[in-house]
Design a protein around this motif. Sequence first.
Motif, PDB file in Angstrom:
ATOM      1  N   THR A   1       0.081 -40.275 -31.629  1.00 58.87           N
ATOM      2  CA  THR A   1      -0.804 -40.040 -32.771  1.00 58.87           C
ATOM      3  C   THR A   1      -1.979 -40.994 -32.677  1.00 58.87           C
ATOM      4  O   THR A   1      -2.043 -41.838 -31.787  1.00 58.87           O
ATOM      5  N   GLY A   2      -2.913 -40.875 -33.616  1.00 61.01           N
ATOM      6  CA  GLY A   2      -3.949 -41.886 -33.733  1.00 61.01           C
ATOM      7  C   GLY A   2      -3.353 -43.181 -34.258  1.00 61.01           C
ATOM      8  O   GLY A   2      -2.272 -43.202 -34.855  1.00 61.01           O
ATOM      9  N   TRP A   3      -4.083 -44.278 -34.044  1.00 60.98           N
ATOM     10  CA  TRP A   3      -3.572 -45.589 -34.437  1.00 60.98           C
ATOM     11  C   TRP A   3      -3.428 -45.711 -35.949  1.00 60.98           C
ATOM     12  O   TRP A   3      -2.470 -46.280 -36.443  1.00 60.98           O
ATOM     13  N   TRP A   4      -4.360 -45.118 -36.713  1.00 62.98           N
ATOM     14  CA  TRP A   4      -4.312 -45.196 -38.178  1.00 62.98           C
ATOM     15  C   TRP A   4      -4.787 -43.862 -38.728  1.00 62.98           C
ATOM     16  O   TRP A   4      -5.931 -43.492 -38.582  1.00 62.98           O
ATOM     17  N   THR A   5      -3.873 -43.134 -39.362  1.00 56.90           N
ATOM     18  CA  THR A   5      -4.181 -41.786 -39.846  1.00 56.90           C
ATOM     19  C   THR A   5      -3.726 -41.645 -41.300  1.00 56.90           C
ATOM     20  O   THR A   5      -2.698 -41.024 -41.584  1.00 56.90           O
ATOM     21  N   PRO A   6      -4.493 -42.203 -42.255  1.00 54.84           N
ATOM     22  CA  PRO A   6      -4.058 -42.192 -43.655  1.00 54.84           C
ATOM     23  C   PRO A   6      -4.234 -40.851 -44.369  1.00 54.84           C
ATOM     24  O   PRO A   6      -3.780 -40.703 -45.500  1.00 54.84           O
ATOM     25  N   LEU A   7      -4.907 -39.888 -43.730  1.00 57.07           N
ATOM     26  CA  LEU A   7      -5.115 -38.573 -44.340  1.00 57.07           C
ATOM     27  C   LEU A   7      -4.542 -37.477 -43.445  1.00 57.07           C
ATOM     28  O   LEU A   7      -4.524 -37.617 -42.218  1.00 57.07           O
ATOM     29  N   PRO A   8      -4.091 -36.370 -44.025  1.00 58.39           N
ATOM     30  CA  PRO A   8      -3.484 -35.302 -43.229  1.00 58.39           C
ATOM     31  C   PRO A   8      -4.357 -34.801 -42.095  1.00 58.39           C
ATOM     32  O   PRO A   8      -3.892 -34.606 -40.972  1.00 58.39           O
ATOM     33  N   ARG A   9      -5.645 -34.567 -42.356  1.00 61.49           N
ATOM     34  CA  ARG A   9      -6.509 -34.005 -41.313  1.00 61.49           C
ATOM     35  C   ARG A   9      -6.717 -34.994 -40.178  1.00 61.49           C
ATOM     36  O   ARG A   9      -6.925 -34.596 -39.028  1.00 61.49           O
ATOM     37  N   LEU A  10      -6.683 -36.289 -40.493  1.00 59.09           N
ATOM     38  CA  LEU A  10      -6.802 -37.290 -39.436  1.00 59.09           C
ATOM     39  C   LEU A  10      -5.555 -37.274 -38.555  1.00 59.09           C
ATOM     40  O   LEU A  10      -5.638 -37.375 -37.325  1.00 59.09           O
ATOM     41  N   LEU A  11      -4.384 -37.125 -39.180  1.00 60.63           N
ATOM     42  CA  LEU A  11      -3.141 -37.081 -38.414  1.00 60.63           C
ATOM     43  C   LEU A  11      -3.102 -35.857 -37.506  1.00 60.63           C
ATOM     44  O   LEU A  11      -2.827 -35.970 -36.309  1.00 60.63           O
ATOM     45  N   THR A  12      -3.379 -34.673 -38.056  1.00 56.87           N
ATOM     46  CA  THR A  12      -3.297 -33.463 -37.230  1.00 56.87           C
ATOM     47  C   THR A  12      -4.393 -33.443 -36.163  1.00 56.87           C
ATOM     48  O   THR A  12      -4.168 -32.953 -35.053  1.00 56.87           O
ATOM     49  N   ALA A  13      -5.566 -34.013 -36.485  1.00 56.68           N
ATOM     50  CA  ALA A  13      -6.613 -34.104 -35.462  1.00 56.68           C
ATOM     51  C   ALA A  13      -6.166 -34.996 -34.315  1.00 56.68           C
ATOM     52  O   ALA A  13      -6.410 -34.687 -33.141  1.00 56.68           O
ATOM     53  N   SER A  14      -5.500 -36.090 -34.642  1.00 59.40           N
ATOM     54  CA  SER A  14      -5.032 -36.990 -33.582  1.00 59.40           C
ATOM     55  C   SER A  14      -3.912 -36.351 -32.775  1.00 59.40           C
ATOM     56  O   SER A  14      -3.819 -36.552 -31.557  1.00 59.40           O
ATOM     57  N   LEU A  15      -3.059 -35.564 -33.411  1.00 55.80           N
ATOM     58  CA  LEU A  15      -2.009 -34.847 -32.681  1.00 55.80           C
ATOM     59  C   LEU A  15      -2.629 -33.901 -31.654  1.00 55.80           C
ATOM     60  O   LEU A  15      -2.197 -33.834 -30.503  1.00 55.80           O
ATOM     61  N   ALA A  16      -3.640 -33.161 -32.087  1.00 50.52           N
ATOM     62  CA  ALA A  16      -4.300 -32.220 -31.179  1.00 50.52           C
ATOM     63  C   ALA A  16      -5.028 -32.955 -30.064  1.00 50.52           C
ATOM     64  O   ALA A  16      -5.055 -32.502 -28.917  1.00 50.52           O
ATOM     65  N   LEU A  17      -5.618 -34.099 -30.382  1.00 45.12           N
ATOM     66  CA  LEU A  17      -6.422 -34.843 -29.414  1.00 45.12           C
ATOM     67  C   LEU A  17      -5.584 -35.480 -28.314  1.00 45.12           C
ATOM     68  O   LEU A  17      -5.939 -35.427 -27.132  1.00 45.12           O
ATOM     69  N   HIS A  18      -4.458 -36.073 -28.694  1.00 45.86           N
ATOM     70  CA  HIS A  18      -3.756 -36.962 -27.769  1.00 45.86           C
ATOM     71  C   HIS A  18      -2.565 -36.337 -27.048  1.00 45.86           C
ATOM     72  O   HIS A  18      -2.021 -36.972 -26.143  1.00 45.86           O
ATOM     73  N   ASN A  19      -2.160 -35.128 -27.422  1.00 48.97           N
ATOM     74  CA  ASN A  19      -0.869 -34.672 -26.915  1.00 48.97           C
ATOM     75  C   ASN A  19      -0.908 -33.575 -25.866  1.00 48.97           C
ATOM     76  O   ASN A  19       0.111 -32.978 -25.562  1.00 48.97           O
ATOM     77  N   GLU A  20      -2.059 -33.330 -25.279  1.00 50.33           N
ATOM     78  CA  GLU A  20      -2.086 -32.414 -24.140  1.00 50.33           C
ATOM     79  C   GLU A  20      -1.299 -33.005 -22.975  1.00 50.33           C
ATOM     80  O   GLU A  20      -0.743 -32.287 -22.160  1.00 50.33           O
ATOM     81  N   THR A  21      -1.235 -34.337 -22.915  1.00 48.81           N
ATOM     82  CA  THR A  21      -0.505 -34.991 -21.838  1.00 48.81           C
ATOM     83  C   THR A  21       0.753 -35.686 -22.329  1.00 48.81           C
ATOM     84  O   THR A  21       1.380 -36.429 -21.586  1.00 48.81           O
ATOM     85  N   ALA A  22       1.119 -35.459 -23.617  1.00 45.54           N
ATOM     86  CA  ALA A  22       2.317 -36.102 -24.157  1.00 45.54           C
ATOM     87  C   ALA A  22       3.544 -35.241 -23.893  1.00 45.54           C
ATOM     88  O   ALA A  22       3.441 -34.073 -23.546  1.00 45.54           O
ATOM     89  N   ALA A  23       4.706 -35.821 -24.107  1.00 42.79           N
ATOM     90  CA  ALA A  23       5.964 -35.102 -23.858  1.00 42.79           C
ATOM     91  C   ALA A  23       6.310 -34.206 -25.030  1.00 42.79           C
ATOM     92  O   ALA A  23       7.390 -34.274 -25.588  1.00 42.79           O
TER      93      ALA A  23
END
Length: 240
Positions: free
Chosen positions: A210-232
Amino acid sequence: MRNTLLVVAGLFGLIIIALGLGVLIPRPLSLTLAADGAPAKEPAVRTVLVLSSQIHTDIAFPADQDVIERFAFMARDGLDPAWPGVGYVVAGWGGRSFFIETPTWADLKPGPVIKALTVDASVMHMSLTGPIDTAHPQVYPLSLDKPAFERLLNAVSASFKRDAEGAASVISGARYGMNDLFYEANGWFNALVGCNVWTGRMLREAGLVTGWWTPLPRLLTASLALHNETAALLQVPGDR
């Protein structure tokens, strides 16, 4: 007056930068890689859902037998995950005062807001739902392998505050309707490290980035989409 406006503008700019960096900087900073250099993972076999509102996220587990057994203790409190028609067991964490006393925006009061902005005790909110449309814009499906799913289930279970016998403590009289309950939870709540930060921490237990700090829902889901193309972890094909 001009100096005051400059200070306010500067603070606003710092907040925007912090939120942006909170999404862009991955947490954890590195992935566990297999010997061939690819992220280590097993085939994805279970799907969980991140459910979002304007300010809050929940994690929805499919009401399969292992999930039913894990949350079977809710039956004694009048909410049985084994009921016919239950599609998902939904778990969320939040501030006790704001979460319990604000089922809708029309119920918003100054006291719970002040507690949310300072320090409050925390609660787990558990609810049961039927089928959920995974194509809905406020639903983010995630496919997990078996070990990842189990780690996520363990992390959510560990968020309950338990008595000496290991039983979760239901909060009597606290519920929105017939299909939900509140339980005492571990940890203290503050809006800066609130429900969405908890959701991110739970997902990281499953091996997600995830992103390092995601206090809002859209920030969390944006970080999920951004960082997990290479995640397990793989997103369900065709849902996004």
